[in-house]
Scaffold this active site. Structure first.
Site, PDB file in Angstrom:
ATOM      1  CG  HIS A 104      -1.861   1.158   1.265  1.00 25.00           C
ATOM      2  ND1 HIS A 104      -2.877   1.313   0.347  1.00 25.00           N
ATOM      3  CD2 HIS A 104      -1.945   2.218   2.105  1.00 25.00           C
ATOM      4  CE1 HIS A 104      -3.547   2.416   0.626  1.00 25.00           C
ATOM      5  NE2 HIS A 104      -2.997   2.990   1.686  1.00 25.00           N
ATOM      6  N   PRO A 139      -9.775  -4.761   5.729  1.00 29.10           N
ATOM      7  CG  PRO A 139     -10.864  -3.772   3.921  1.00 29.10           C
ATOM      8  CD  PRO A 139     -11.128  -4.516   5.198  1.00 29.10           C
ATOM      9  CG  ASP A 352     -46.648  22.431   8.036  1.00 32.51           C
ATOM     10  OD1 ASP A 352     -47.575  21.621   8.246  1.00 32.51           O
ATOM     11  OD2 ASP A 352     -45.485  22.251   8.440  1.00 32.51           O
ATOM     12  CB  ILE A 374     -48.021  17.377   0.710  1.00 33.01           C
ATOM     13  CG1 ILE A 374     -48.053  16.115   1.569  1.00 33.01           C
ATOM     14  CG2 ILE A 374     -47.134  18.421   1.313  1.00 33.01           C
ATOM     15  CD1 ILE A 374     -46.737  15.367   1.579  1.00 33.01           C
ATOM     16  CB  ALA A 398     -40.742  11.577  12.052  1.00 28.19           C
ATOM     17  CE1 TYR A 403     -42.693   6.577  12.716  1.00 29.70           C
ATOM     18  CE2 TYR A 403     -41.006   5.285  13.833  1.00 29.70           C
ATOM     19  CZ  TYR A 403     -41.417   6.469  13.258  1.00 29.70           C
ATOM     20  OH  TYR A 403     -40.557   7.529  13.211  1.00 29.70           O
ATOM     21  CB  THR A 437     -35.050   8.415   9.039  1.00 27.85           C
ATOM     22  OG1 THR A 437     -35.052   8.129  10.436  1.00 27.85           O
ATOM     23  CG2 THR A 437     -35.401   7.155   8.277  1.00 27.85           C
ATOM     24  CD  GLU A 439     -36.830   4.909  13.596  1.00 28.34           C
ATOM     25  OE1 GLU A 439     -37.368   3.898  13.115  1.00 28.34           O
ATOM     26  OE2 GLU A 439     -37.172   5.423  14.660  1.00 28.34           O
ATOM     27  N   GLY A 535     -36.784  -0.095  30.486  1.00 26.69           N
ATOM     28  CA  GLY A 535     -35.721   0.339  31.392  1.00 26.69           C
ATOM     29  C   GLY A 535     -34.935   1.537  30.912  1.00 26.69           C
ATOM     30  N   GLY A 536     -35.218   2.018  29.689  1.00 22.56           N
ATOM     31  CA  GLY A 536     -34.512   3.194  29.165  1.00 22.56           C
ATOM     32  C   GLY A 536     -33.048   2.941  28.858  1.00 22.56           C
ATOM     33  NE  ARG A 624     -31.745   4.126  15.050  1.00 16.70           N
ATOM     34  CZ  ARG A 624     -33.000   4.113  15.492  1.00 16.70           C
ATOM     35  NH1 ARG A 624     -33.540   5.227  15.940  1.00 16.70           N
ATOM     36  NH2 ARG A 624     -33.702   3.001  15.482  1.00 16.70           N
TER      37      ARG A 624
END
Length: 672
Positions: A104, A139, A352, A374, A398, A403, A437, A439, A535-536, A624
């Site tokens: 390399h 790598p 909006d 919309i 969101a 959901y 997102t 997510e 439990g958060g 995340r």
């Protein structure tokens, strides 16, 4: 001992010849096609292979199962990658009993990835080198067996540096390869392991000449980029000048001279932030290259003429860019509006169903608001897509509880209605900046989520929580396809838990239709227990909306089109906390707030299962965390606001807003 070699360029030629000289049996050579931009020396590789009766191949993908199977049939002891831009996969590496060895062109651990010599030059390194490494599970990981280096001198260009390296590598590999093949080689004990992330192609950095840097840095920038055809440029009025070769000048600019100022025309000398450069070779765009003095005459440059990174458009030709924001009253929409209006170069057209969050902008001369939906006002939207330059469709459901509670509504709004807007952008050839997102990464198990390489992993169909992520991901893929097939100019941005004033409302939190921090503040305001779902323990990276909007603003600016066709995470990897930790920090700030006495006593914490709160269709992830390399590299952006600052500002806004809303009631109680 049988070997399969993957090689490219001059260093690849030197490596292959060194292997043959060390009596290694090369059973096959894999290289690139002649058309590849980095393949200087490919024909020589073909010739070497022919002279030694070595089969040579140039597949599109060396990691395709068909090629893996063919290489497995060779049954090699060694694999060698010699300055080759594509590293073999783990499946391919495992074929070789002795392993993979990589030559390399950098002094590892620095400058992993593509175009390492260019990165070393751009970074002003005094030395440029080559490393020989046994690759382990990924790598650039594994023991370094040897390194050699040459000096990086100002008069060198990339060709001369590569030539010097090639000469050095001949002797270096001549010593190291026989030891390797005899099994008598040990790793270098003094080379640091390093954690530097893999660098992108140098071509992806902005090419504009950075006059605000030192003269040495400007010269390095020109040297690094010119060899790849990513020609460094600047503007004199409306004329683009491409600078092909320069050197540091001994001329000193007077104190207070603006970077980019012409100090002399013979030779052509230009001031930098510190020092000055002499332009040796340059050209006007689409014209032949000439010397610096001739360029001065062609453009009628004078002492004190000013070169700039953008074209100087006459005021009579200037027009503010028109930005269409759908969902302008939302958290991102109203915060972004403030940043765009403060810049003064944008005209905002927004729609909006409410305007409470944007009331402060309604009288601004560059702000145009239309109340609408919309899903209903399609004609208004199409007209404004056609009229505007940039479109941000920010309308989406969101909030996680929706959901599972209203999955079809999520799909219809987040995907179907937004797809219509994207298709209008394709139709009228407008730039679209779409809010993906965090997510979409779902249950990806990477330590940090990379926009270009992390897998997007969703749960089973019966966990309807993933319909939001799936809808967003599908639209990401559709937009990408429109970019490839119809030249749609797009950017996808992925917010990671933005926080700040006007994030949801306490009313939305009362019905469970809000993000985590708003829900927690409502519990404190009303004196109800803070609910810690499961439990958060779930961790998230929280980002101040000011940081997020600044990054988004730079995507909209899109200087030199750096964000076009890119996916960009916008988050703060350093602000990683569990929901429980978030609640505890918020409680501490609440207790110390000057308005604390207006609110009931703290009701404590209550643990609750996610199924009880969200329903059967819910599923969560524990972490995340974003990689923000794209934002740092393309936009020179990094988050700066601390978690403590963000939380204090957010809490203060909601407490004051709540007391202001309830002022009449509170006044009767003698509170205000």
């Amino acid at each position: 001992m049988k070997s399969v070699v993957f090689a490219d360029g001059k260093l690849g030629c030197v490596g292959l010849l060194s292997l043959l000289k060390s009596k290694a049996e090369v059973a096959a050579l894999f290289t690139l096609t002649d058309e590849n931009e980095n393949s200087g020396g490919t024909r020589k590789l073909h010739q070497i292979a022919a002279e030694h009766n070595i089969p040579v191949y140039a597949p599109d993908n060396i990691n395709h199962p068909l090629w893996i199977a063919q290489i497995a049939d060779i049954n090699p002891d060694y694999l060698f990658t010699l300055d080759f831009p594509i590293l073999p996969s783990n499946k391919l590496i495992q074929i070789a009993s002795k392993g993979l060895f990589n030559l390399h062109a950098s002094l590892l651990p620095k400058y992993k990835g593509l175009t390492p010599i260019h990165w070393a030059v751009l970074s002003g390194e005094s030395d440029v080198g080559v490393s020989f490494q046994k690759v382990e599970d990924k790598p650039y990981s594994g023991h370094i067996l040897g390194q050699c280096k040459v000096q990086n001198q100002q008069e060198d260009d990339l060709e001369t540096i590569t030539e010097k390296l090639a000469n050095e590598v001949k002797g270096f590999l001549g010593d190291i390869l026989p030891q390797l093949l005899e099994g008598n080689i040990n790793p270098l004990p003094s080379v640091p392991s390093g954690v530097e992330e893999i660098r992108p192609h140098i071509r992806s950095i902005p090419a504009a000449v950075p006059w605000h840097q030192t003269a040495r840095s400007v010269c390095d920038h020109i040297r690094a980029l010119t060899s790849l055809g990513n020609l460094p440029y600047s503007y004199f009025r409306q004329v683009e000048i491409q600078i092909l070769k320069a050197r540091e000048s001994k001329v000193h600019a007077p104190l207070g001279t603006a970077p980019g100022t012409v100090l002399a025309t013979s030779p052509l000398t230009i001031a930098c932030n510190s020092g000055a450069i002499e332009v040796l070779f340059a050209k006007e765009k689409d014209k032949i290259p000439v010397g610096g003095e001739q360029l001065s005459r062609q453009l009628n440059l004078r002492t004190d003429s000013q070169l700039q990174t953008v074209a100087d458009i006459p005021s009579s030709q200037r027009r503010k860019k028109r930005v269409l924001i759908l969902g302008i009253n939302g958290f991102i929409g109203n915060a972004l509006s403030g940043r765009l209006l403060a810049d003064g170069n944008y005209e905002i057209h927004g729609m909006d169903i409410n305007s409470d969050a944007i009331e402060r902008f309604l009288d601004h001369p560059d702000f145009y608001y239309h109340e609408g939906d919309i899903a209903i006002n399609s004609e208004w939207i199409e007209y404004h897509v056609k009229k505007c330059d940039i479109v941000l469709p920010l309308v989406a459901i969101a909030t996680p509880i929706e959901y599972t509670r209203n999955p079809l509504k999520v799909f219809e709004l987040d995907f179907e209605e937004n797809l219509k807007i994207v298709r209008a952008c394709v139709k009228y050839k407008k730039r679209v900046i779409f809010p993906s997102t965090s997510e979409v990464y779902g249950m990806c198990d990477d330590s940090s989520f990379d926009e270009d390489s992390s897998n997007l992993v969703l749960g089973p169909i019966n966990k309807q929580r993933w319909i939001y992520s799936c809808s967003k991901q599908l639209l990401d893929r559709v937009i990408w396809a429109y970019g490839v097939k119809h030249d749609l100019d797009f950017s996808l941005f992925r917010p990671f838990n933005w926080m700040g004033p006007r994030l949801d409302t306490l009313d939305s939190a009362r019905i469970g239709n809000s993000r985590a921090i708003t829900q927690l503040i409502l519990n404190l305001v009303e004196g109800t227990p803070i609910l810690l779902i499961d439990g958060g323990e779930q961790k998230r990276c929280f980002t101040d909306v000011r940081d997020g909007v600044e990054c988004l603003f730079r995507i909209i600016e899109n200087k030199e089109q750096v964000s076009s066709g890119e996916i960009i995470n916008i988050g703060n990897p350093d602000n990683e906390y569990s929901i429980k930790e978030l609640a505890e920090m918020l409680y501490e700030k609440f207790e110390q707030h000057p308005l604390r006495h207006h609110f009931p006593a703290f009701a404590g914490y209550k643990l609750i299962e996610s199924r009880t709160y969200y329903g059967d269709g819910y599923e969560d992830v524990q972490r995340r965390r974003p990689s923000i390399q794209n934002a740092q590299r393309l936009l020179e952006w990094s988050p700066t606001v601390s978690m403590s600052d963000t939380m204090s500002r957010t809490l203060d806004y909601f407490l004051r807003d709540h007391l202001s809303t309830d002022q009449s009631f509170e006044s009767k109680q003698g509170v205000l």
